[in-house]
Scaffold this motif. Structure first.
Motif, PDB file in Angstrom:
ATOM      1  N   ASP A  19       1.335 -14.435  -2.351  1.00  0.00           N
ATOM      2  CA  ASP A  19       2.178 -12.991  -1.845  1.00  0.00           C
ATOM      3  C   ASP A  19       3.315 -11.769  -2.107  1.00  0.00           C
ATOM      4  O   ASP A  19       2.145 -10.840  -2.009  1.00  0.00           O
ATOM      5  CB  ASP A  19       3.306 -13.586  -0.750  1.00  0.00           C
ATOM      6  CG  ASP A  19       2.723 -14.521  -0.141  1.00  0.00           C
ATOM      7  OD1 ASP A  19       1.652 -15.151   0.476  1.00  0.00           O
ATOM      8  OD2 ASP A  19       2.525 -15.121   1.126  1.00  0.00           O
ATOM      9  N   LEU A  20       3.597 -12.370  -2.853  1.00  0.00           N
ATOM     10  CA  LEU A  20       4.964 -10.563  -4.559  1.00  0.00           C
ATOM     11  C   LEU A  20       3.385 -10.451  -5.374  1.00  0.00           C
ATOM     12  O   LEU A  20       3.850  -9.553  -4.730  1.00  0.00           O
ATOM     13  CB  LEU A  20       5.792 -11.903  -5.017  1.00  0.00           C
ATOM     14  CG  LEU A  20       6.168 -10.642  -6.005  1.00  0.00           C
ATOM     15  CD1 LEU A  20       7.017  -9.316  -4.857  1.00  0.00           C
ATOM     16  CD2 LEU A  20       7.699 -11.525  -6.488  1.00  0.00           C
ATOM     17  N   SER A  21       2.424 -10.856  -6.054  1.00  0.00           N
ATOM     18  CA  SER A  21       1.522 -10.110  -5.936  1.00  0.00           C
ATOM     19  C   SER A  21       1.152  -9.455  -6.003  1.00  0.00           C
ATOM     20  O   SER A  21      -0.243  -7.870  -6.217  1.00  0.00           O
ATOM     21  CB  SER A  21       0.779 -11.217  -6.364  1.00  0.00           C
ATOM     22  OG  SER A  21      -0.391 -12.003  -6.163  1.00  0.00           O
ATOM     23  N   ILE A  22       0.062  -9.715  -4.713  1.00  0.00           N
ATOM     24  CA  ILE A  22      -0.690  -9.239  -3.633  1.00  0.00           C
ATOM     25  C   ILE A  22       0.442  -7.988  -3.103  1.00  0.00           C
ATOM     26  O   ILE A  22      -0.465  -6.865  -2.867  1.00  0.00           O
ATOM     27  CB  ILE A  22      -1.085 -10.004  -2.371  1.00  0.00           C
ATOM     28  CG1 ILE A  22      -1.861 -11.098  -2.451  1.00  0.00           C
ATOM     29  CG2 ILE A  22      -1.698  -9.092  -1.212  1.00  0.00           C
ATOM     30  CD1 ILE A  22      -2.352 -11.891  -1.878  1.00  0.00           C
ATOM     31  N   LYS A  23       1.763  -8.000  -3.059  1.00  0.00           N
ATOM     32  CA  LYS A  23       2.319  -7.314  -2.375  1.00  0.00           C
ATOM     33  C   LYS A  23       2.807  -6.142  -3.173  1.00  0.00           C
ATOM     34  O   LYS A  23       3.018  -4.544  -3.004  1.00  0.00           O
ATOM     35  CB  LYS A  23       4.052  -7.481  -2.012  1.00  0.00           C
ATOM     36  CG  LYS A  23       4.018  -8.135  -0.183  1.00  0.00           C
ATOM     37  CD  LYS A  23       4.896  -8.863  -0.396  1.00  0.00           C
ATOM     38  CE  LYS A  23       5.255  -9.202   1.291  1.00  0.00           C
ATOM     39  NZ  LYS A  23       6.581  -9.904   1.541  1.00  0.00           N
ATOM     40  N   VAL A  24       2.144  -6.297  -4.261  1.00  0.00           N
ATOM     41  CA  VAL A  24       2.531  -6.084  -5.198  1.00  0.00           C
ATOM     42  C   VAL A  24       1.354  -4.919  -5.893  1.00  0.00           C
ATOM     43  O   VAL A  24       1.676  -3.156  -5.410  1.00  0.00           O
ATOM     44  CB  VAL A  24       3.561  -6.005  -6.691  1.00  0.00           C
ATOM     45  CG1 VAL A  24       3.003  -4.905  -7.742  1.00  0.00           C
ATOM     46  CG2 VAL A  24       4.743  -6.597  -6.758  1.00  0.00           C
ATOM     47  N   ARG A  25       0.277  -5.506  -6.187  1.00  0.00           N
ATOM     48  CA  ARG A  25      -1.066  -4.644  -6.708  1.00  0.00           C
ATOM     49  C   ARG A  25      -1.609  -3.611  -5.002  1.00  0.00           C
ATOM     50  O   ARG A  25      -1.356  -2.290  -5.409  1.00  0.00           O
ATOM     51  CB  ARG A  25      -2.123  -5.529  -5.972  1.00  0.00           C
ATOM     52  CG  ARG A  25      -1.954  -6.277  -7.108  1.00  0.00           C
ATOM     53  CD  ARG A  25      -3.572  -7.235  -7.639  1.00  0.00           C
ATOM     54  NE  ARG A  25      -3.253  -8.669  -6.099  1.00  0.00           N
ATOM     55  CZ  ARG A  25      -4.086  -9.963  -6.780  1.00  0.00           C
ATOM     56  NH1 ARG A  25      -5.484  -9.440  -6.618  1.00  0.00           N
ATOM     57  NH2 ARG A  25      -3.493 -10.471  -5.605  1.00  0.00           N
ATOM     58  N   SER A  26      -0.942  -4.073  -3.495  1.00  0.00           N
ATOM     59  CA  SER A  26      -0.944  -3.016  -2.297  1.00  0.00           C
ATOM     60  C   SER A  26      -0.015  -2.001  -2.630  1.00  0.00           C
ATOM     61  O   SER A  26      -0.566  -0.425  -2.532  1.00  0.00           O
ATOM     62  CB  SER A  26      -0.787  -4.170  -1.110  1.00  0.00           C
ATOM     63  OG  SER A  26       0.772  -4.702  -1.031  1.00  0.00           O
ATOM     64  N   LYS A  27       0.965  -2.547  -2.617  1.00  0.00           N
ATOM     65  CA  LYS A  27       1.457  -0.928  -3.115  1.00  0.00           C
ATOM     66  C   LYS A  27       1.562  -0.179  -4.054  1.00  0.00           C
ATOM     67  O   LYS A  27       1.655   1.045  -4.048  1.00  0.00           O
ATOM     68  CB  LYS A  27       3.194  -1.563  -3.504  1.00  0.00           C
ATOM     69  CG  LYS A  27       4.256  -2.370  -2.193  1.00  0.00           C
ATOM     70  CD  LYS A  27       4.281  -0.922  -1.183  1.00  0.00           C
ATOM     71  CE  LYS A  27       5.240  -2.021  -0.298  1.00  0.00           C
ATOM     72  NZ  LYS A  27       5.677  -1.199   1.298  1.00  0.00           N
ATOM     73  N   VAL A  28       0.962  -0.545  -4.832  1.00  0.00           N
ATOM     74  CA  VAL A  28      -0.030  -0.081  -5.796  1.00  0.00           C
ATOM     75  C   VAL A  28      -1.205   0.876  -6.203  1.00  0.00           C
ATOM     76  O   VAL A  28      -1.238   2.222  -6.169  1.00  0.00           O
ATOM     77  CB  VAL A  28      -0.471  -0.697  -7.895  1.00  0.00           C
ATOM     78  CG1 VAL A  28      -0.464   0.075  -8.503  1.00  0.00           C
ATOM     79  CG2 VAL A  28       1.327  -1.318  -8.188  1.00  0.00           C
ATOM     80  N   ALA A  29      -1.730   0.210  -5.387  1.00  0.00           N
ATOM     81  CA  ALA A  29      -3.062   1.087  -4.624  1.00  0.00           C
ATOM     82  C   ALA A  29      -2.704   1.583  -3.052  1.00  0.00           C
ATOM     83  O   ALA A  29      -3.376   2.699  -3.408  1.00  0.00           O
ATOM     84  CB  ALA A  29      -3.835  -0.419  -3.890  1.00  0.00           C
ATOM     85  N   VAL A  30      -1.513   1.987  -2.921  1.00  0.00           N
ATOM     86  CA  VAL A  30      -1.103   2.903  -1.924  1.00  0.00           C
ATOM     87  C   VAL A  30      -0.490   3.873  -2.542  1.00  0.00           C
ATOM     88  O   VAL A  30      -1.125   4.974  -2.108  1.00  0.00           O
ATOM     89  CB  VAL A  30      -0.069   2.318  -1.023  1.00  0.00           C
ATOM     90  CG1 VAL A  30       0.955   3.661   0.134  1.00  0.00           C
ATOM     91  CG2 VAL A  30      -1.202   0.624   0.306  1.00  0.00           C
ATOM     92  N   THR A  31       0.092   3.209  -3.443  1.00  0.00           N
ATOM     93  CA  THR A  31       0.418   5.045  -4.687  1.00  0.00           C
ATOM     94  C   THR A  31      -0.401   6.024  -4.848  1.00  0.00           C
ATOM     95  O   THR A  31      -0.621   6.561  -5.373  1.00  0.00           O
ATOM     96  CB  THR A  31       1.417   4.584  -4.907  1.00  0.00           C
ATOM     97  OG1 THR A  31       2.483   3.698  -4.515  1.00  0.00           O
ATOM     98  CG2 THR A  31       2.339   5.078  -6.308  1.00  0.00           C
ATOM     99  N   VAL A  32      -1.936   4.832  -5.357  1.00  0.00           N
ATOM    100  CA  VAL A  32      -2.226   5.687  -6.169  1.00  0.00           C
ATOM    101  C   VAL A  32      -3.234   6.598  -5.728  1.00  0.00           C
ATOM    102  O   VAL A  32      -3.915   7.571  -5.805  1.00  0.00           O
ATOM    103  CB  VAL A  32      -3.602   4.804  -6.941  1.00  0.00           C
ATOM    104  CG1 VAL A  32      -4.571   5.519  -7.142  1.00  0.00           C
ATOM    105  CG2 VAL A  32      -2.384   4.051  -8.373  1.00  0.00           C
TER     106      VAL A  32
END
Length: 742
Positions: free
Chosen positions: A283-296
């Motif tokens: 769940d943490l990795s998914i949240k981090v990837r989603s945050k990175v995707a939103v930032t990009v």
């Protein structure tokens, strides 16, 4: 979280009450006060057992049945939202029908429940109002029972509320094809020859954008679903439609799971500490990837003009240089110079450079067609995908082999120069000089033939003089031979095919005098043969009618017949000498052509070896379907799978090359050329069996339209950000689950 808080509060209240009012002691005193000999004690025990049974078994079974029944409504809503979602419009169009709930699957066993409890749960599920309502209203409703061997069987079938009994059915299993791995089921074998697809009109122009190509693919897929029957009616091709739905079943399941994930979660056992830690990490990795995707995604519109535009400009400049090089290579000489031959056709190196440049122009289109699938799960996309990565692998291996071969040549350039000089001197100069000495010797009759004593020395001395001039020229170039060897070795950086092309051109250069001798001898032989044929007709009193293409009778004068007979007799006695020299240089030229054809064949094999297709055939045969096959399994059910693509279909390039070689060299036309003195022509476009014929003409006027289309292609592919990830959620069995279908 709310359930845990309520449970903790109730437990705290019960504990507080038991401690303050001695609840446990009162219950023990009450049970001890009941007489042991009376029936009241047994009645109390029976009531307690029934109470525990109701609390621990019946209530959970009812809740499970209600939970499973309540899942049907949200599942239907999820399918409706999936149908209306524009993101899956192409998927629904490719399948031909929207996904609907087909029925319910009943599993009469469970690991943590006894058989009676599972049966009661299934009966409660089947008796739920939601399922009964769908049975009455659905066009088709199936009830499937999963056996302990995990083999499904049809239990009941309802159509508009009517139950059909004694319905025979056959269960066919299949492994879900994965579109991300380009797996699919197909009735017809996969065609890997993209040039054949292009000839049939199914392949698209390399200048066409991927979106336009996909639109044409979808329209062709829609037309393929319909065909005209013998009665003249338009009939749906049910088998291909079914296979299309099977090919997209995994994407459909993943999309449905993603839409209905919040209510399709089943009750599972309590997680262990390791599972909880693992899930938390996921769940943490998914949240981090989603945050990175939103930032990009947020920053991409800002940085896009500073990154993508310069890249597009660089690609555009490179493409312009490639187009200019292709135009120069395809320039043709005037008809009176080299028979109007193009520059690239003069050397094998020019053909190899032209091949690599055309591949470089074709690769971007192939890559984006394979990358941006957008539910176009077609055999054309697979063929393009396999062709693209096969070319990439061949180029990589070509460079590796070329670097190794070039390193060997550079390290041993002096030795290789000595070997080359020795072989050139022995086989192209000394051997021909020895044959000419043998033919012009006065004391011997070569092959038992008595050659003309005036013509034979003249031709012999003429060719000897030319050979001496050529030998002096070759000797003057000896200091440059190590440099040439180094140049061939350095060209290995561009691949072994480039080095082999230079070796082929070097062979053609060192045997250039043999080609000249052959052309002179062949032209003299052809002229003399033509004159003899004409004089022979004159000797018979006939002539050739060029208008009607036939031999007609003709009355000649006595002077004409006398002069023709004298010339015919002279040329007849001179003809054996011409034939001997023609055969000598023809055999030498045929030997050189055989060596060049061998190098050309090796070059074509290096350029078109199906390495990627062979690895796919060994690793994952589902990517290379050769037709359908039904296997009968021990449990008396059928399994649908692909037949492996035959090796002949994989090595189709070699069959094409063999057909071209055999049609050019192993024909009566070659024998006719040898007997009549006509020159043997080289094979055109032997290195291009895997390129489309859409760029057959390269002119200065076609560069601007091609560059304009390429810029539009870059804007549509590089600037397009609509392609999203595919869904990947695993499926599992449960005690009761609903099925969806296309």
């Amino acid at each position: 979280m709310r359930t845990y808080l309520i449970s903790a509060a109730i437990s705290f209240a019960l504990g507080y009450y038991a401690c303050n009012f001695a609840l446990i002691s009162n219950i023990y005193n009450f049970t001890a006060s009941v007489p042991e000999t009376t029936h009241k004690r047994y009645l109390l025990y029976a009531l307690l057992i029934l109470l525990l049974l109701f609390v621990l078994i019946l209530i959970p079974l009812e809740r499970i049945a209600n939970f499973e029944a309540r899942r049907l409504g949200p599942l239907v809503s999820a399918l409706s939202s999936l149908t209306a979602d524009p993101q899956f419009a192409a998927l629904n169009q490719a399948c031909g029908v929207n996904p609907v709930v087909l029925g319910v699957a009943i599993v009469p066993f469970a690991d943590d429940m006894d058989e009676q409890a599972v049966r009661e749960s299934n009966e409660a599920l089947l008796a739920s109002p939601a399922l009964l309502e769908h049975k009455e209203t659905a066009n088709l409703w199936l009830t499937i029972e999963i056996k302990p061997t995990y083999i499904p069987s049809l239990k009941s079938l309802h159509c508009c509320g009517f139950r059909y009994s004694n319905v025979s059915s056959e269960i066919i299993f299949y492994k879900q094809p994965d579109a991300r791995k380009f797996q699919f089921l197909s009735l017809d074998p996969l065609v890997l020859d993209i040039s054949q697809i292009n000839a049939s009109g199914a392949l698209f122009d390399a200048s066409m954008s991927p979106n336009a190509a996909q639109k044409r693919t979808k329209s062709s897929m829609g037309q393929a679903r319909l065909f005209i029957s013998s009665s003249g009616r338009t009939v749906t091709d049910d088998m291909n439609v079914t296979l299309q739905q099977i090919n997209y079943s995994k994407e459909t399941e993943q999309a449905v799971w993603d839409k209905a994930e919040h209510f399709l979660r089943r009750r599972t056992r309590s997680r262990s500490m390791s599972e909880a830690v693992r899930d938390s990490a996921v769940d943490l990795s998914i949240k981090v990837r989603s945050k990175v995707a939103v930032t990009v995604t947020t920053l991409w519109p800002i940085i896009q003009p500073f990154t993508v535009r310069p890249l597009m400009v660089i690609l555009f400049v490179l493409r312009a240089l490639v187009e200019i090089c292709l135009w120069i290579l395809n320039l043709k000489f005037p008809d009176w110079v080299f028979n109007g031959m193009a520059i690239k056709d003069m050397t094998t190196t020019g053909q190899q450079i032209d091949l690599r440049l055309q591949q470089a122009c074709f690769w971007p289109w192939q890559y984006f067609m394979a990358r941006k699938k957008a539910w176009t799960n077609t055999s054309i996309t697979r063929a393009q995908y396999i062709s693209f990565y096969n070319s990439m692998w061949l180029v990589a291996n070509d460079i590796i082999i070329g670097v190794a071969f070039g390193s060997f040549l550079i390290s041993n350039n002096k030795y290789m120069a000595e070997v080359l000089q020795r072989y050139v001197k022995d086989y192209t100069i000394d051997s021909i000089s020895a044959v000419l000495e043998w033919l012009t010797s006065k004391n011997e009759y070569p092959a038992g033939l008595k050659l003309n004593p005036e013509l034979n020395p003249f031709l012999g001395q003429l060719f000897k003089w030319l050979i001496e001039i050529w030998a002096d020229f070759i000797i003057s170039l000896q200091p440059l031979v190590p440099t040439v060897i180094n140049l061939i070795g350095v060209s290995g950086v561009l691949g072994a095919t480039m080095s082999l092309s230079l070796v082929s051109d070097l062979l053609a250069f060192t045997t250039l005098h043999i080609y000249w001798f052959y052309m002179v001898a062949a032209r003299i032989f052809h002229w003399q043969l033509t004159i003899l044929y004409s004089l022979f007709n004159l000797f018979r009193g006939k002539k050739r009618n060029t208008l009607r293409h036939r031999i007609d009778s003709c009355d000649y004068d006595l002077d004409q017949l006398l002069l023709g007979t004298i010339l015919f007799t002279l040329l007849t006695f001179l003809f054996p000498t011409i034939v001997v020299y023609y055969l000598t240089f023809t055999l030498s030229r045929v030997a050189v052509i055989c060596m060049q054809a061998t190098m050309e064949t090796v070059l074509a094999c290096l350029n078109h070896f199906p390495l990627f297709a062979i690895l796919l055939r060994l690793k994952d045969p589902d990517r290379l379907p050769g037709g359908l096959r039904l296997e009968v399994c021990p449990e008396r059910y059928l399994f649908l799978t692909n037949s492996p693509l035959p090796m002949g279909a994989i090595f189709f390039q070699y069959s094409v090359l063999w057909k071209r070689l055999s049609s050019h060299y192993l024909t009566l036309n070659v024998l006719k050329c040898l007997l009549s003195g006509e020159t043997i022509k080289s094979i055109p476009r032997l290195q291009y069996p895997m390129l489309p014929d859409t760029r057959s003409r390269f002119t200065i006027h076609t560069i601007k339209p091609v560059l304009t289309k390429f810029w539009a292609f870059c804007e549509e592919t590089i600037m397009d950000q609509d392609s999203g990830p595919l869904y990947q959620v695993p499926s599992s069995y449960s005690s009761g689950s609903f099925g969806t279908r296309r």
